[in-house]
Design an enzyme around this catalytic site. Structure first.
Site: not given
Lengths: 306, 306
Positions: A25-27, A59, A246
């Site tokens: 996961v990015d955010a 993020k 993501r």
């Protein structure tokens, strides 16, 4: 949303699956009420958890259905609780209501009648629209007497309904007349949450209460811009350029947060620090299933380490 | 109710069919708002029409969904408009709410929280019940602040919701807490009319608005005691000993009056002096069809003669 197979059973967050989730996961999208705070009280361990996620390059995005504040007012609330969050990281349903009108090219010379609080009027103004009603009409009374005609502005082209602790019969009649009598008048709901933690100790009627009242008098259904509608997701995607697969939606409500995450194709994590209990989650009648669940967001800190 | 064949087309009242109807009916059941009056103004020709029917031996019964008055208060309103009607001829939804509790052996030591006006509290008192809320809570405010706990009486065993022009967030929270937290608490709606002629010149949000608000915050559905529910019919039948097939329900609303009449097995006559227009009646999407329709009740006088 169903992946075609039978729905998966929600997994209790563990060191192993938390690590997997973290890396995929990015955010992280956080609901606020019941996740970050309850009323004006922070939930245990929130600041350190957010700091840890930020420090590791994630993020952070805050997606709240509560329309009583504007993005600016929410940023202030975060600061007052000791958390650094910018306006641009906040997606409130008050902002969504204004953006819905913007995207749909609502004529700026038309007016917007508001059942709701400051947040909606602030966001309307920032978006260049003329708002009426809201707090200003909170103390207005009606006098049901012969030959009395309740006037309304024929130039109102949209009614926005959100949580309004100053709801009264004046506002209900105003909104009802606009929706029933002004040709093409839009009926926009910030959200339909039944109740929310307006204070730390208990739940109170939410926007779903005011929205239902206007549905009851107009017999019309609103356009909903808050969760679980994915309207806000378009703004998020434009701003952050991150694939929804993501993103992880973290929330305390099944019918708004988790459904929103699933509808948008995000990963989903239910926290039990708000309105949903484990027994509600696991009740056979519940068919909104998050991928993971845990007691509160600081469990991420404990499971992943600082 | 459908007789098995395709539904009949409503007939415009004529000298011939009015005479047939008159002879086949022993009691006329009249809705009030939109049939007898609008707000505080009598509809043309009402007194003479009622006198003519009475003089020819017909029973007159007034069945109103408006819960703001008690039967006693309605009798006064009739008198002030120059029409002699006794309390016993009036069946209001405020009376129905109190009778519903009576019939269901609601314990008199329990309390009833009211979103509504004087009429409901009066009828509750006459039936021996303790009512709370209503007008008394009309000016109460809530203060959403940390550590504030909104208290409610755990001894409230029923919430009755009707039209309330003093609706506010205090009452909505009170009713919501009782329904959500008091075990077995009943949720009774006087009726679900979307709007009504609270004044002669225009329509205003009806009990359906307040009832929907409480449905919105509790996510529960109420027990409805007013039209189109046939709850009041049991009292009527006991009192008048007339077969429903020899009653004619006269009203201005399809979804309450006409449906009530049809559900109870009465003859039905729609008048166009209230909320329903001929085009709404004849719209292909409308499936609630009265046997007859006419512009106003004094057409009976003109068609039948004095």
């Amino acid at each position: 949303m169903n992946d075609g197979a039978s729905p998966s059973i929600p997994q209790l967050l563990s060191p192993q699956n938390a690590t997997d989730l973290f890396h995929s996961v990015d955010a992280f999208l956080f609901d606020c009420d019941g996740v970050i705070w309850k009323g004006d009280k922070l939930i245990d361990g929130v600041p350190h958890t957010l700091e840890m996620l930020r420090s590791k390059g994630k993020k952070l995005i805050f997606v709240t259905n509560n329309s009583t504040k504007s993005r600016r007012q929410y940023a202030k609330k975060f600061h007052s609780l000791g958390i650094a969050v910018t306006e641009e990281e906040i997606f409130s349903s008050s902002f969504a209501a204004a953006m819905f009108l913007k995207v749909n090219e609502f004529p700026p010379e038309k007016k917007v009648y508001v059942i709701g609080e400051e947040g909606i009027l602030d966001e309307l103004e920032l978006a260049g629209f003329i708002g009426l009603g809201g707090p200003e009409d909170g103390k207005k009374m009606v006098h049901l007497k012969p030959n009395y005609l309740f006037e309304h502005d024929k130039n109102v082209g949209a009614v926005v309904v959100g949580l309004d602790q100053y709801i009264n019969y004046y506002k209900l009649q105003y909104a009802t007349l606009c929706i029933r009598e002004n040709p093409g008048c839009l009926f926009v709901a910030t959200n339909r949450d039944a109740v929310g933690h307006m204070t730390d100790l208990q739940e109170w009627p939410g926007a779903g209460c005011m929205v239902a009242a206007v549905c009851g008098s107009t017999q019309k259904e609103p356009i909903v811009v808050g969760k679980p509608s994915t309207f806000m997701m378009d703004f998020l995607l434009k701003k952050y350029q991150i694939s929804t697969s993501r993103m992880c939606m973290v929330g305390d409500r099944l019918d708004t947060d988790i459904l929103f995450g699933k509808n948008a194709g995000c990963r989903t994590l239910l926290v039990l620090s708000g309105v949903t209990t484990q027994s509600t989650l696991q009740d056979p009648t519940n068919d909104i299933l998050p991928e993971y669940f845990t007691s509160k967001i600081s469990d991420l800190l404990n499971l992943l380490g600082p």
